[in-house]
Design an enzyme around this catalytic site. Structure first.
Site, PDB file in Angstrom:
ATOM      1  N   GLU A   1       1.739  -1.374  -5.265  1.00 45.13           N
ATOM      2  CA  GLU A   1       0.360  -1.800  -5.509  1.00 45.13           C
ATOM      3  C   GLU A   1      -0.590  -1.293  -4.431  1.00 45.13           C
ATOM      4  OE1 GLU A   1       3.035  -3.766  -5.714  1.00 45.13           O
ATOM      5  OE2 GLU A   1       3.055  -4.461  -7.792  1.00 45.13           O
TER       6      GLU A   1
ATOM      7  N   ARG B   1      -0.866  -8.258  -2.434  1.00 42.99           N
ATOM      8  CA  ARG B   1      -0.329  -7.508  -1.302  1.00 42.99           C
ATOM      9  C   ARG B   1      -1.158  -6.277  -0.962  1.00 42.99           C
ATOM     10  NH1 ARG B   1       5.679  -5.910  -2.528  1.00 42.99           N
ATOM     11  NH2 ARG B   1       5.803  -8.141  -2.283  1.00 42.99           N
TER      12      ARG B   1
ATOM     13  N   LYS C   1      22.072  -1.806 -16.642  1.00 44.68           N
ATOM     14  CA  LYS C   1      21.264  -2.981 -16.961  1.00 44.68           C
ATOM     15  C   LYS C   1      21.634  -3.459 -18.365  1.00 44.68           C
ATOM     16  CE  LYS C   1      16.524  -4.372 -15.986  1.00 44.68           C
ATOM     17  NZ  LYS C   1      15.296  -4.052 -15.298  1.00 44.68           N
TER      18      LYS C   1
HETATM   19  C1  LIG Z   1       5.065  -6.664  -6.094  1.00 39.70           C
HETATM   20  C2  LIG Z   1       5.669  -6.759  -7.463  1.00 39.70           C
HETATM   21  N1  LIG Z   1       5.219  -5.940  -8.437  1.00 39.70           N
HETATM   22  C3  LIG Z   1       5.756  -6.007  -9.668  1.00 39.70           C
HETATM   23  C4  LIG Z   1       6.743  -6.904  -9.952  1.00 39.70           C
HETATM   24  C5  LIG Z   1       7.281  -7.029 -11.364  1.00 39.70           C
HETATM   25  N2  LIG Z   1       8.690  -6.693 -11.444  1.00 39.70           N
HETATM   26  C6  LIG Z   1       9.658  -7.620 -11.530  1.00 39.70           C
HETATM   27  S1  LIG Z   1      11.179  -6.986 -11.621  1.00 39.70           S
HETATM   28  C7  LIG Z   1      10.583  -5.426 -11.587  1.00 39.70           C
HETATM   29  C8  LIG Z   1      11.532  -4.269 -11.656  1.00 39.70           C
HETATM   30  C9  LIG Z   1      12.549  -4.327 -10.587  1.00 39.70           C
HETATM   31  O1  LIG Z   1      13.459  -3.282 -10.755  1.00 39.70           O
HETATM   32  P1  LIG Z   1      14.788  -3.259  -9.899  1.00 39.70           P
HETATM   33  O2  LIG Z   1      14.476  -3.649  -8.505  1.00 39.70           O
HETATM   34  O3  LIG Z   1      15.441  -1.961 -10.096  1.00 39.70           O
HETATM   35  O4  LIG Z   1      15.646  -4.436 -10.512  1.00 39.70           O
HETATM   36  P2  LIG Z   1      16.407  -4.462 -11.921  1.00 39.70           P
HETATM   37  O5  LIG Z   1      15.631  -5.411 -12.776  1.00 39.70           O
HETATM   38  O6  LIG Z   1      16.457  -3.087 -12.472  1.00 39.70           O
HETATM   39  O7  LIG Z   1      17.732  -5.001 -11.593  1.00 39.70           O
HETATM   40  C10 LIG Z   1       9.196  -5.414 -11.508  1.00 39.70           C
HETATM   41  C11 LIG Z   1       8.356  -4.219 -11.510  1.00 39.70           C
HETATM   42  C12 LIG Z   1       7.161  -7.755  -8.915  1.00 39.70           C
HETATM   43  N3  LIG Z   1       8.097  -8.679  -9.104  1.00 39.70           N
HETATM   44  N4  LIG Z   1       6.627  -7.652  -7.690  1.00 39.70           N
END
Ligand SMILES: Cc1ncc(C[n+]2csc(CCOP(=O)(O)OP(=O)(O)O)c2C)c(N)n1
Length: 633
Positions: free
Chosen positions: A372, A400, A281
């Site tokens: 969640e 959700r 990242k």
């Molecule tokens: C249901 C939900 N909960 C929380 C989030 C907030 N959120 C956005 S990106 C993220 C992390 C995602 O991590 P990953 O899938 O590994 O993607 P990366 O950013 O590491 O590429 C979170 C928790 C969300 N978008 N949707």
């Protein structure tokens, strides 16, 4: 931008050779850093998928082949490759392009998203639709290791098992969610990098076999002898293989050459494939690589040193606190006097202000991943056994878990506290993240108490009230942004509103939570025009006490409700219905006209919160004008 400037559609990259693709990757990174340093946005996730996105568009034919992004915050590179290089400069701004895939922007954005863990389910849907129609395209779901903590991704993997050809799940594993990724799957994937999985399994097998009398020793020797064969059997990916996927990887996700080869291989495999790609990242920007969490979602920054251009409040003599910080600090205070209080987050520790709480009470802090639904039922379990859980969650993400709130918490009337951050309009994240549904989806559930504070001080008081309340669940919803500094006034009492002005007018303004400042302004504008209005800070959306309804129904000619929520099913609906009932029961001949200021049956897009309110006619001046014109009629 010699290479990037020549790309209008994804297939344009196919003319480049490997050397040129690497140059293109360099240009893309530079451009991403340039743009986001001015606009803000999701930076480190996008820097991490530059080669992966190139390889996907190199190896597949979008939009015939369907590339589906999970969460969608990492689709900037995809946007760049699909004709939105110039438009990227307007990303997340009012009138500009969205920070997430949007069908209206491009035929290459085939599925809209913003919330996590949807891509595999959607991909299974696309694959099934393709087969029904007898078509032949590939379906590719790109999911992060963070998003893989969400339960729906397992439901989808389970459903896809052994069924679909030309269905490829790309696992973009950077070991990060927004914060460090958590949980058993994260630990499992971690072992793929270090090779400990194979060694651990081998030693387990050896120990177990060694315990079998007589035969044990010889089998252990045989196992050692066919080490490489065993390695093939016990390779990483067994979990996915057992689920019916062919596992390919892990592979360095920044090596264009290897990615191209592996994608070619994946295309030939029969049945569903899981392609495991290891990425970093923030790749290519020193500051983001060093602190990917800080650069996950950025404000405008100075790209030479990675320092954010701070908002003006920082130079105030006494900087205002954000509502999230107030929640984190207050929960820490409460937990230090109440040992049964715990804090829960679904992968949003820092966003929800819980970092301090987590370090002070590591044993009473739970990051459950992007889960969640689990967080709610987990809270229900805790609450049943005497623990007082505070689940701090963004309003739109709790959507959700509606059934868990209803079925697992409310029916059993459990004393779980929900702190709903980012309620109301949230701004640049747009439609998927606007927290304008919670008053509707929570206040109609029996047993649920719903509160909305007018200020940070009142939020604090409400949290203390909730910490001592054991008669059922409580939700406290508060907005994104900084405290307005208003003091609480009279103390919090269940179901009781606060009268800010009660001067026998024939008009009353009912303000819910974050509207307070704007309503005070409306009142001032009215006053200056010799129009006088009483003001009620509702505090409790559920329950609303009978005496208030009786007073509203019998005393006023005009009732104006201000709510940062959908008007359908929100406070305006509740108050209208209660007044209508009161009128019927008490045979009141005249009842007030009730008018709601809120969101009227539409999804609200992205932009600054003030801009959005203005566009909706919900800034103070516009609301004042509306009131005057309504009463003129
Ligand atoms: C249901 C939900 N909960 C929380 C989030 C907030 N959120 C956005 S990106 C993220 C992390 C995602 O991590 P990953 O899938 O590994 O993607 P990366 O950013 O590491 O590429 C979170 C928790 C969300 N978008 N949707």
């Amino acid at each position: 931008m010699k290479y990037l400037n020549n790309i209008e559609k994804p297939s344009d990259i196919k003319k480049y050779d490997l050397f040129e693709l690497r140059q293109l990757a360099r240009e893309i990174r530079k451009y991403l850093i340039d743009v986001t340093s001015k606009t803000g946005g999701h930076l480190s996730s996008n820097l991490g998928v530059v080669e992966l996105t190139l390889a996907l568009h190199y190896g597949f034919d979008s939009p015939k082949d369907k590339i589906i992004w999970d969460v969608g915050h990492q689709a900037y590179v995809h946007k760049l490759l699909s004709g939105r290089m110039e438009a990227l400069k307007s990303i997340r701004q009012f009138g500009g392009i969205s920070g997430f895939p949007k069908k209206s922007e491009s035929e290459h954005d085939i599925f809209e998203v913003g919330h996590s863990s949807t891509s595999i389910s959607a991909g299974v849907g696309f694959a099934a639709a393709r087969d029904i129609k007898g078509e032949n395209n590939y379906v590719i779901s790109v999911i992060g290791d963070g998003a893989l903590t969400g339960g729906m991704s397992y439901e989808a993997l389970n459903n896809a098992a052994r069924k679909y050809n030309k269905f490829i799940v790309v696992l973009n594993d950077n070991q990060m969610s927004i914060d460090k990724n958590v949980g058993g799957m994260a630990m499992y994937l971690d072992k793929f990098r270090t090779g400990t999985l194979y060694n651990e399994v081998k030693s387990d097998v050896e120990t177990t076999l060694g315990k079998i009398p007589m035969v044990g020793d010889s089998i252990v020797k045989a196992v050692r002898g066919v080490k490489n064969g065993v390695k093939q059997l016990l390779i990483p990916g067994m979990f996915f293989e057992e689920l019916g996927f062919t596992y390919l990887g892990p592979i360095d996700g920044h090596d264009m050459g290897k990615l191209n080869i592996l994608i070619k291989q994946a295309k030939k495999v029969e049945g569903p494939v899981l392609l495991h790609v290891l990425t970093t990242k923030g790749k290519g920007y020193h500051h983001a690589e060093k602190d990917p969490h800080k650069f996950h979602g950025v404000k405008p920054f100075d790209k030479s040193n990675g320092i954010f251009r701070e908002s003006s409040n920082i130079i105030d003599a006494e900087p205002k606190k954000s509502f999230s910080t107030i929640v984190g600090d207050t929960l820490t205070d409460i937990a230090s006097i109440k040992p049964n209080v715990v804090g829960i987050t679904a992968a949003m520790c820092s966003g929800t202000g819980l970092t301090g709480f987590a370090s002070q009470f590591p044993d009473r802090f739970f990051d459950v991943g992007i889960a969640e639904q689990h967080a709610v039922t987990f809270s229900a379990g805790l609450a049943t056994d005497g623990i007082k859980p505070f689940f701090v969650v963004y309003s739109s993400f709790l959507q959700r878990a509606y059934d868990q709130v209803l079925h697992d918490v409310c029916i059993q009337n459990l004393p779980v506290v929900f702190c709903l951050d980012r309620s109301g309009l949230v701004g640049a994240d747009g439609e998927t993240h606007q927290g304008v549904f919670d008053l509707s989806y929570l206040s109609h559930i029996p047993n649920m108490t719903v509160m909305a504070p007018k200020s940070g001080d009142e939020l604090k008081e409400m949290m203390h009230f909730a910490a001592s309340y054991y008669d059922g669940p409580i939700a406290i919803r508060y907005p994104k942004g900084l405290d307005n500094g208003y003091k609480t006034g009279k103390s919090i009492e269940l179901g009781i509103e606060e009268w800010i002005k009660d001067e026998a007018s024939d008009r009353v303004l009912i303000t819910v939570g974050s509207y307070f400042e704007r309503v005070m302004k409306v009142s001032e504008l009215l006053h200056n025009n010799n129009v006088h209005a009483d003001i009620v800070n509702l505090r409790f959306v559920s329950p609303i006490n009978d005496a208030l309804i009786t007073k509203l129904a019998s005393k006023y000619k005009y009732v104006y409700v201000f709510e940062d929520n959908m008007l359908n099913g929100g406070v305006t609906s509740i108050i209208s219905r209660r007044i209508a009932k009161e009128k019927a029961i008490r045979n009141i001949s005249k009842s007030p006209s009730v008018f709601g200021f809120g969101i009227d049956d539409e999804f609200v897009g992205h932009g600054q919160i003030d801009e959005l309110n203005k566009s909706l006619g919900l800034d103070s001046k516009a609301m004042f004008d509306t009131i005057l014109s309504l009463e003129r009629n």
